[in-house]
Design a protein around this motif. Structure first.
Motif, short mmCIF file in Angstrom:
data_model
loop_
_atom_site.label_atom_id
_atom_site.label_comp_id
_atom_site.label_asym_id
_atom_site.label_seq_id
_atom_site.Cartn_x
_atom_site.Cartn_y
_atom_site.Cartn_z
N ASP A 2 30.58 8.28 -34.40
CA ASP A 2 31.30 9.07 -35.39
C ASP A 2 30.30 9.80 -36.30
O ASP A 2 29.09 9.59 -36.20
CB ASP A 2 32.31 8.22 -36.17
CG ASP A 2 31.63 7.14 -36.99
OD1 ASP A 2 30.43 7.30 -37.32
OD2 ASP A 2 32.28 6.11 -37.28
N CYS A 3 30.84 10.64 -37.19
CA CYS A 3 29.96 11.48 -38.01
C CYS A 3 29.08 10.63 -38.93
O CYS A 3 27.93 10.98 -39.19
CB CYS A 3 30.80 12.45 -38.84
SG CYS A 3 31.75 13.58 -37.82
N GLY A 4 29.63 9.51 -39.41
CA GLY A 4 28.84 8.62 -40.29
C GLY A 4 27.60 8.10 -39.57
O GLY A 4 26.50 8.13 -40.11
N SER B 91 25.41 14.73 -27.55
CA SER B 91 26.80 14.96 -27.16
C SER B 91 27.70 15.04 -28.41
O SER B 91 28.63 15.84 -28.46
CB SER B 91 27.29 13.92 -26.15
OG SER B 91 27.69 12.75 -26.81
N HIS B 92 27.34 14.27 -29.46
CA HIS B 92 28.11 14.39 -30.70
C HIS B 92 27.95 15.81 -31.28
O HIS B 92 28.93 16.42 -31.74
CB HIS B 92 27.67 13.35 -31.73
CG HIS B 92 28.49 13.39 -32.98
ND1 HIS B 92 29.66 12.69 -33.15
CD2 HIS B 92 28.33 14.10 -34.14
CE1 HIS B 92 30.18 12.93 -34.33
NE2 HIS B 92 29.38 13.79 -34.96
N LEU B 93 26.72 16.30 -31.22
CA LEU B 93 26.48 17.65 -31.75
C LEU B 93 27.29 18.71 -31.02
O LEU B 93 27.79 19.66 -31.63
CB LEU B 93 24.99 18.00 -31.60
CG LEU B 93 24.05 17.70 -32.76
CD1 LEU B 93 22.67 18.26 -32.48
CD2 LEU B 93 24.58 18.30 -34.06
N THR C 269 31.18 20.10 -37.48
CA THR C 269 30.69 19.76 -38.81
C THR C 269 29.23 19.30 -38.74
O THR C 269 28.37 19.77 -39.51
CB THR C 269 31.54 18.63 -39.43
OG1 THR C 269 32.91 18.95 -39.22
CG2 THR C 269 31.26 18.48 -40.90
N CYS C 270 28.95 18.38 -37.83
CA CYS C 270 27.58 17.88 -37.70
C CYS C 270 26.67 18.96 -37.11
O CYS C 270 25.49 19.01 -37.44
CB CYS C 270 27.55 16.61 -36.85
SG CYS C 270 28.29 15.22 -37.72
N ALA C 271 27.23 19.80 -36.25
CA ALA C 271 26.43 20.89 -35.68
C ALA C 271 25.99 21.84 -36.80
O ALA C 271 24.84 22.30 -36.82
CB ALA C 271 27.24 21.64 -34.63
#
Ligand code: ZN
Lengths: 192, 211
Positions: free
Chosen positions: A10-12, A36-38, A43-45
Protein backbone atom coordinates in the motif's frame (compact mmCIF):
# COMPACT_ATOMS: atom_id res chain seq x y z
CA UNK A 1 -7.25 5.01 -3.70
CA UNK A 2 -6.02 3.27 -6.86
CA UNK A 3 -6.95 -0.37 -7.23
CA UNK A 4 -5.85 -1.24 -3.72
CA UNK A 5 -6.75 -4.89 -3.94
CA UNK A 6 -4.38 -5.50 -6.86
CA UNK A 7 -1.32 -3.95 -5.28
CA UNK A 8 1.34 -5.91 -3.41
CA UNK A 9 2.06 -2.95 -1.14
CA UNK A 10 0.00 0.00 0.00
CA UNK A 11 0.98 3.67 -0.24
CA UNK A 12 2.10 3.77 3.41
CA UNK A 13 4.54 0.95 2.83
CA UNK A 14 5.72 2.59 -0.35
CA UNK A 15 6.44 5.89 1.37
CA UNK A 16 8.05 4.24 4.37
CA UNK A 17 10.50 2.33 2.20
CA UNK A 18 10.84 5.01 -0.44
CA UNK A 19 14.43 6.02 0.38
CA UNK A 20 15.61 2.43 0.25
CA UNK A 21 13.84 1.98 -3.06
CA UNK A 22 15.22 5.22 -4.42
CA UNK A 23 18.78 4.23 -3.48
CA UNK A 24 18.37 0.63 -4.65
CA UNK A 25 18.86 -0.78 -1.17
CA UNK A 26 16.21 -3.50 -1.33
CA UNK A 27 16.28 -7.02 -2.74
CA UNK A 28 15.47 -7.30 -6.46
CA UNK A 29 12.14 -8.85 -5.54
CA UNK A 30 11.19 -5.96 -3.24
CA UNK A 31 12.34 -3.44 -5.85
CA UNK A 32 9.96 -5.06 -8.32
CA UNK A 33 7.12 -4.59 -5.81
CA UNK A 34 7.93 -0.91 -5.57
CA UNK A 35 8.08 -0.65 -9.36
CA UNK A 36 4.73 -2.28 -9.75
CA UNK A 37 3.19 -0.02 -7.09
CA UNK A 38 4.53 2.99 -8.98
CA UNK A 39 2.93 1.78 -12.20
CA UNK A 40 -0.43 1.28 -10.56
CA UNK A 41 -0.60 4.23 -8.15
CA UNK A 42 -0.70 7.75 -9.64
CA UNK A 43 -0.34 9.36 -6.21
CA UNK A 44 2.96 7.64 -5.44
CA UNK A 45 4.07 8.06 -9.05
CA UNK A 46 3.54 11.79 -8.67
CA UNK A 47 5.44 11.77 -5.39
CA UNK A 48 8.36 9.95 -7.01
CA UNK A 49 8.36 12.38 -9.95
CA UNK A 50 8.36 15.41 -7.68
CA UNK A 51 11.23 14.09 -5.56
CA UNK A 52 13.32 13.25 -8.64
CA UNK A 53 12.69 16.60 -10.33
CA UNK A 54 13.29 18.52 -7.15
CA UNK A 55 16.55 16.74 -6.45
CA UNK A 56 17.70 17.29 -10.03
CA UNK A 57 17.05 20.99 -9.57
CA UNK A 58 18.78 20.94 -6.21
CA UNK A 59 21.90 19.42 -7.79
CA UNK A 60 21.88 22.11 -10.46
CA UNK A 61 21.99 24.93 -7.93
CA UNK A 62 25.08 27.06 -8.50
CA UNK A 63 27.93 26.18 -6.21
CA UNK A 64 29.42 29.13 -4.38
CA UNK A 65 32.97 30.06 -5.36
CA UNK A 66 35.54 30.73 -2.68
CA UNK A 67 36.47 34.41 -2.56
CA UNK A 68 39.85 35.39 -4.05
CA UNK A 69 41.37 35.95 -0.63
CA UNK A 70 40.36 32.52 0.66
CA UNK A 71 43.75 30.85 0.14
CA UNK A 72 45.89 33.81 1.26
CA UNK A 73 43.78 34.04 4.42
CA UNK A 74 44.12 30.34 5.09
CA UNK A 75 47.85 30.46 4.46
CA UNK A 76 48.10 33.33 6.93
CA UNK A 77 46.23 31.40 9.60
CA UNK A 78 48.34 28.29 9.14
CA UNK A 79 51.46 30.42 9.27
CA UNK A 80 50.38 31.66 12.70
CA UNK A 81 49.76 28.10 13.89
CA UNK A 82 53.35 27.21 12.92
CA UNK A 83 54.59 30.36 14.57
CA UNK A 84 52.65 29.70 17.73
CA UNK A 85 53.77 26.07 17.91
CA UNK A 86 57.45 26.96 17.58
CA UNK A 87 57.22 29.95 19.89
CA UNK A 88 55.21 27.93 22.41
CA UNK A 89 57.82 25.22 22.64
CA UNK A 90 60.61 27.78 22.80
CA UNK A 91 58.85 29.81 25.44
CA UNK A 92 58.29 26.58 27.32
CA UNK A 93 62.06 26.10 27.43
CA UNK A 94 62.58 29.73 28.41
CA UNK A 95 59.99 29.44 31.14
CA UNK A 96 61.82 26.43 32.54
CA UNK A 97 65.03 28.43 32.71
CA UNK A 98 63.30 31.34 34.40
CA UNK A 99 61.69 28.92 36.88
CA UNK A 100 65.08 27.41 37.64
CA UNK A 101 66.47 30.90 38.17
CA UNK A 102 63.61 31.73 40.53
CA UNK A 103 64.12 28.56 42.56
CA UNK A 104 67.82 29.30 42.78
CA UNK A 105 67.19 32.85 43.89
CA UNK A 106 64.62 31.76 46.48
CA UNK A 107 67.09 29.25 47.80
CA UNK A 108 69.68 31.96 48.13
CA UNK A 109 67.25 34.30 49.90
CA UNK A 110 65.87 31.69 52.27
CA UNK A 111 69.10 29.94 53.10
CA UNK A 112 70.19 32.33 55.92
CA UNK A 113 66.74 32.10 57.63
CA UNK A 114 66.15 28.43 57.07
CA UNK A 115 69.45 27.31 58.44
CA UNK A 116 68.98 27.87 62.17
CA UNK A 117 71.47 25.20 63.05
CA UNK A 118 74.36 27.02 64.63
CA UNK A 119 77.07 25.58 62.52
CA UNK A 120 79.77 27.92 61.45
CA UNK A 121 81.15 27.34 58.04
CA UNK A 122 84.00 29.31 56.76
CA UNK A 123 83.28 30.33 53.21
CA UNK A 124 85.93 30.97 50.68
CA UNK A 125 86.05 34.56 49.51
CA UNK A 126 83.97 35.17 46.37
CA UNK A 127 85.31 37.34 43.57
CA UNK A 128 82.63 39.03 41.50
CA UNK A 129 83.23 40.65 38.16
CA UNK A 130 80.81 43.20 36.82
CA UNK A 131 79.72 42.29 33.29
CA UNK A 132 80.61 44.69 30.52
CA UNK A 133 77.76 47.07 29.64
CA UNK A 134 77.35 45.52 26.18
CA UNK A 135 76.64 42.12 27.76
CA UNK A 136 73.89 43.36 30.08
CA UNK A 137 70.90 41.11 30.42
CA UNK A 138 67.40 42.51 30.74
CA UNK A 139 66.44 39.88 33.30
CA UNK A 140 63.92 39.98 36.15
CA UNK A 141 66.71 38.82 38.43
CA UNK A 142 69.41 41.04 37.04
CA UNK A 143 72.17 40.23 37.53
CA UNK A 144 70.74 36.76 37.55
CA UNK A 145 72.53 33.80 38.95
CA UNK A 146 71.40 31.49 36.16
CA UNK A 147 70.28 33.58 33.22
CA UNK A 148 73.63 34.49 31.85
CA UNK A 149 74.26 36.41 28.66
CA UNK A 150 75.36 33.19 27.04
CA UNK A 151 72.11 31.40 27.92
CA UNK A 152 70.06 34.41 26.98
CA UNK A 153 71.82 34.58 23.69
CA UNK A 154 71.22 30.89 23.11
CA UNK A 155 67.54 31.27 24.02
CA UNK A 156 66.71 34.12 21.74
CA UNK A 157 69.41 34.64 19.20
CA UNK A 158 71.17 31.40 18.52
CA UNK A 159 68.19 29.15 19.16
CA UNK A 160 64.62 30.33 18.81
CA UNK A 161 64.86 32.96 16.14
CA UNK A 162 66.52 30.93 13.39
CA UNK A 163 64.22 28.00 14.14
CA UNK A 164 61.17 30.25 13.80
CA UNK A 165 62.44 31.56 10.53
CA UNK A 166 63.17 28.11 9.24
CA UNK A 167 59.61 27.11 10.07
CA UNK A 168 58.23 30.35 8.69
CA UNK A 169 59.86 29.89 5.36
CA UNK A 170 58.36 26.42 5.37
CA UNK A 171 54.80 27.54 5.97
CA UNK A 172 55.10 30.39 3.52
CA UNK A 173 56.05 27.92 0.87
CA UNK A 174 53.17 25.69 1.89
CA UNK A 175 50.92 27.24 -0.72
CA UNK A 176 53.44 28.31 -3.32
CA UNK A 177 52.52 28.39 -6.09
CA UNK A 178 48.89 29.24 -5.37
CA UNK A 179 46.28 26.54 -5.62
CA UNK A 180 44.09 26.77 -8.67
CA UNK A 181 40.40 26.60 -7.95
CA UNK A 182 38.29 24.02 -9.74
CA UNK A 183 40.59 21.16 -8.84
CA UNK A 184 40.36 17.58 -9.91
CA UNK A 185 38.82 16.81 -6.57
CA UNK A 186 36.08 14.55 -7.79
CA UNK A 187 38.34 12.24 -9.72
CA UNK A 188 40.57 11.76 -6.71
CA UNK A 189 37.79 11.28 -4.23
CA UNK A 190 37.38 7.64 -3.42
CA UNK A 191 33.79 8.31 -2.40
CA UNK A 192 32.87 9.45 -5.89
CA UNK B 1 46.42 5.55 -8.25
CA UNK B 2 48.64 2.54 -8.67
CA UNK B 3 50.25 1.70 -5.35
CA UNK B 4 53.59 1.33 -7.10
CA UNK B 5 53.90 5.10 -7.70
CA UNK B 6 53.95 5.81 -3.99
CA UNK B 7 56.48 3.07 -3.43
CA UNK B 8 58.66 4.05 -6.36
CA UNK B 9 59.19 7.56 -5.09
CA UNK B 10 62.74 8.19 -3.92
CA UNK B 11 62.89 9.06 -0.21
CA UNK B 12 63.73 12.66 0.61
CA UNK B 13 62.92 14.07 -2.82
CA UNK B 14 60.01 16.50 -2.91
CA UNK B 15 57.17 15.33 -5.09
CA UNK B 16 56.04 17.49 -7.98
CA UNK B 17 52.47 18.84 -7.98
CA UNK B 18 51.66 16.47 -10.78
CA UNK B 19 52.81 13.53 -8.71
CA UNK B 20 50.77 14.77 -5.73
CA UNK B 21 47.65 14.86 -7.88
CA UNK B 22 48.13 11.17 -8.54
CA UNK B 23 48.07 10.30 -4.84
CA UNK B 24 44.89 9.41 -3.00
CA UNK B 25 43.93 11.26 0.18
CA UNK B 26 45.52 8.77 2.58
CA UNK B 27 48.79 8.89 0.64
CA UNK B 28 48.69 12.69 0.67
CA UNK B 29 48.25 12.71 4.44
CA UNK B 30 51.20 10.32 4.82
CA UNK B 31 53.24 12.47 2.45
CA UNK B 32 52.47 15.61 4.44
CA UNK B 33 53.30 13.97 7.78
CA UNK B 34 56.52 12.80 6.18
CA UNK B 35 57.49 16.43 5.52
CA UNK B 36 55.97 16.94 2.07
CA UNK B 37 54.81 20.53 2.44
CA UNK B 38 52.79 20.75 -0.77
CA UNK B 39 50.69 17.73 0.14
CA UNK B 40 48.53 19.87 2.43
CA UNK B 41 48.02 22.36 -0.38
CA UNK B 42 46.77 19.54 -2.56
CA UNK B 43 44.30 18.46 0.13
CA UNK B 44 43.01 22.03 0.39
CA UNK B 45 42.64 22.19 -3.39
CA UNK B 46 40.66 18.96 -3.38
CA UNK B 47 38.23 19.87 -0.65
CA UNK B 48 37.70 23.60 -0.29
CA UNK B 49 35.02 23.98 -2.97
CA UNK B 50 33.12 20.89 -1.89
CA UNK B 51 33.18 21.86 1.78
CA UNK B 52 32.11 25.39 0.95
CA UNK B 53 29.12 24.07 -0.94
CA UNK B 54 28.23 21.57 1.77
CA UNK B 55 28.40 24.12 4.59
CA UNK B 56 26.64 26.78 2.54
CA UNK B 57 23.77 24.42 1.76
CA UNK B 58 23.60 23.54 5.45
CA UNK B 59 23.75 26.99 7.05
CA UNK B 60 22.68 29.24 4.14
CA UNK B 61 25.19 32.06 4.69
CA UNK B 62 28.00 32.24 2.12
CA UNK B 63 30.47 34.44 4.00
CA UNK B 64 30.07 32.55 7.22
CA UNK B 65 30.42 29.27 5.30
CA UNK B 66 33.77 30.42 4.02
CA UNK B 67 34.92 31.17 7.57
CA UNK B 68 33.85 27.70 8.63
CA UNK B 69 35.71 26.06 5.73
CA UNK B 70 38.81 27.95 6.88
CA UNK B 71 38.23 26.73 10.39
CA UNK B 72 37.84 23.16 9.11
CA UNK B 73 41.25 23.30 7.43
CA UNK B 74 42.84 24.88 10.48
CA UNK B 75 41.57 21.99 12.60
CA UNK B 76 42.71 19.45 10.06
CA UNK B 77 46.14 21.10 10.02
CA UNK B 78 46.39 21.04 13.79
CA UNK B 79 45.24 17.45 14.19
CA UNK B 80 46.44 15.72 11.07
CA UNK B 81 48.98 13.75 13.07
CA UNK B 82 46.04 12.27 15.01
CA UNK B 83 44.16 11.17 11.92
CA UNK B 84 43.56 7.41 11.87
CA UNK B 85 44.90 6.26 8.47
CA UNK B 86 42.59 3.25 8.48
CA UNK B 87 39.66 5.68 8.17
CA UNK B 88 38.63 7.62 5.12
CA UNK B 89 40.04 11.16 5.04
CA UNK B 90 36.99 12.58 3.26
CA UNK B 91 34.71 11.26 6.02
CA UNK B 92 36.96 12.78 8.66
CA UNK B 93 37.08 16.23 7.08
CA UNK B 94 33.31 16.22 6.45
CA UNK B 95 32.76 15.27 10.09
CA UNK B 96 34.74 18.32 11.21
CA UNK B 97 32.89 20.56 8.76
CA UNK B 98 29.52 19.12 9.74
CA UNK B 99 30.18 19.69 13.45
CA UNK B 100 31.18 23.29 12.79
CA UNK B 101 28.03 23.85 10.74
CA UNK B 102 25.91 22.32 13.51
CA UNK B 103 27.53 24.57 16.12
CA UNK B 104 26.93 27.56 13.90
CA UNK B 105 23.23 26.77 13.62
CA UNK B 106 22.99 26.17 17.34
CA UNK B 107 24.66 29.50 18.13
CA UNK B 108 22.54 31.26 15.57
CA UNK B 109 19.31 29.94 17.06
CA UNK B 110 20.40 31.49 20.34
CA UNK B 111 21.16 34.83 18.72
CA UNK B 112 18.14 36.44 17.01
CA UNK B 113 20.26 39.24 15.54
CA UNK B 114 22.46 36.82 13.60
CA UNK B 115 19.35 35.01 12.39
CA UNK B 116 17.84 38.29 11.20
CA UNK B 117 21.02 39.21 9.31
CA UNK B 118 21.11 35.83 7.58
CA UNK B 119 17.47 36.14 6.53
CA UNK B 120 18.04 39.66 5.27
CA UNK B 121 21.10 38.61 3.30
CA UNK B 122 19.13 35.82 1.63
CA UNK B 123 16.25 38.18 0.90
CA UNK B 124 18.65 40.64 -0.73
CA UNK B 125 20.14 37.86 -2.83
CA UNK B 126 16.68 36.67 -3.92
CA UNK B 127 15.69 40.16 -5.03
CA UNK B 128 18.67 41.00 -7.19
CA UNK B 129 17.77 42.13 -10.71
CA UNK B 130 17.54 39.23 -13.11
CA UNK B 131 20.77 38.55 -15.03
CA UNK B 132 20.41 37.43 -18.64
CA UNK B 133 23.32 35.02 -18.39
CA UNK B 134 22.02 32.49 -20.89
CA UNK B 135 20.71 33.75 -24.22
CA UNK B 136 19.36 30.39 -25.32
CA UNK B 137 16.51 30.80 -22.86
CA UNK B 138 13.52 32.98 -23.47
CA UNK B 139 12.92 35.36 -20.53
CA UNK B 140 9.91 33.28 -19.43
CA UNK B 141 11.94 30.07 -19.27
CA UNK B 142 14.75 31.82 -17.51
CA UNK B 143 12.41 33.37 -15.00
CA UNK B 144 10.73 30.04 -14.36
CA UNK B 145 14.02 28.25 -14.00
CA UNK B 146 15.34 30.81 -11.61
CA UNK B 147 12.12 30.85 -9.67
CA UNK B 148 12.18 27.06 -9.37
CA UNK B 149 15.77 27.05 -8.19
CA UNK B 150 14.96 29.65 -5.57
CA UNK B 151 12.02 27.57 -4.40
CA UNK B 152 14.12 24.42 -4.25
CA UNK B 153 16.74 26.29 -2.29
CA UNK B 154 14.06 27.53 0.06
CA UNK B 155 12.57 24.07 0.44
CA UNK B 156 15.94 22.71 1.55
CA UNK B 157 16.35 25.60 3.98
CA UNK B 158 12.98 24.76 5.47
CA UNK B 159 14.02 21.22 6.37
CA UNK B 160 14.83 20.71 10.04
CA UNK B 161 18.59 20.99 10.56
CA UNK B 162 19.34 17.31 11.20
CA UNK B 163 17.28 16.30 8.15
CA UNK B 164 18.93 18.95 6.00
CA UNK B 165 22.49 17.79 6.78
CA UNK B 166 21.63 14.22 5.80
CA UNK B 167 19.79 15.38 2.69
CA UNK B 168 22.69 17.56 1.49
CA UNK B 169 25.28 14.87 2.20
CA UNK B 170 23.28 12.33 0.22
CA UNK B 171 21.81 14.33 -2.63
CA UNK B 172 24.52 16.88 -3.27
CA UNK B 173 27.69 15.30 -1.96
CA UNK B 174 26.80 11.76 -3.01
CA UNK B 175 27.83 10.20 0.31
CA UNK B 176 26.81 6.63 1.12
CA UNK B 177 24.54 5.86 4.08
CA UNK B 178 27.54 4.47 5.98
CA UNK B 179 29.56 7.64 5.39
CA UNK B 180 26.65 9.83 6.45
CA UNK B 181 26.29 7.74 9.58
CA UNK B 182 29.97 8.31 10.44
CA UNK B 183 29.92 12.01 9.59
CA UNK B 184 26.80 12.78 11.60
CA UNK B 185 27.49 10.30 14.40
CA UNK B 186 24.06 8.66 14.22
CA UNK B 187 23.10 5.07 13.45
CA UNK B 188 22.45 3.77 9.97
CA UNK B 189 18.77 3.36 10.83
CA UNK B 190 18.54 7.01 11.88
CA UNK B 191 20.23 8.11 8.66
CA UNK B 192 17.65 6.15 6.66
CA UNK B 193 14.69 7.51 8.55
CA UNK B 194 15.98 11.10 8.46
CA UNK B 195 16.68 10.88 4.75
CA UNK B 196 13.25 9.43 4.08
CA UNK B 197 11.57 12.18 6.09
CA UNK B 198 13.73 14.85 4.47
CA UNK B 199 12.77 13.65 0.98
CA UNK B 200 9.15 13.49 2.02
CA UNK B 201 9.10 17.01 3.43
CA UNK B 202 11.08 18.31 0.48
CA UNK B 203 8.54 16.79 -1.91
CA UNK B 204 5.64 18.32 0.02
CA UNK B 205 7.16 21.79 -0.18
CA UNK B 206 8.09 21.76 -3.86
CA UNK B 207 5.21 19.72 -5.28
CA UNK B 208 2.92 22.74 -5.86
CA UNK B 209 5.65 24.52 -7.82
CA UNK B 210 6.59 21.64 -10.04
CA UNK B 211 3.12 20.85 -11.38
ZN1 ZN C 1 0.70 4.65 -3.64
Amino acid sequence: MPGRGLLVMDCGEFLKGYSDYSDGLRTPEQLRDFDSHLRECPTCARYHRVVRQGIDLFRQLPRPDASPDFLPRLRHRLYHIDDHTVLGSRLGGGAALVAMAAVGLLALVWLPFASRIPVEIELAPVAVTVPASSAEVPSLFSPGPFVTPVIYERMWVGGAVPTIWERRSGSEELFEPLVQTGSSAAENDPSR
Amino acid sequence: MPKSLAVQHAKGEPRSRLELKELNDAELVAEYLDGGRFAFQELVGRYHDRLLNFIYRTIGDRDRSEDLVQETFVRVYRHLHRFDPTKKFSTWIYTIASNLAKNELRNRSRNPMVLFQAIKKNWDADHRPLQWEDRSYAPDDLFRKRHLRAQVEKAVEELPEHHRVVFVLREMEGKTYEEISEITGVTLGTVKSRLNRARNKFAQIIAPMLE
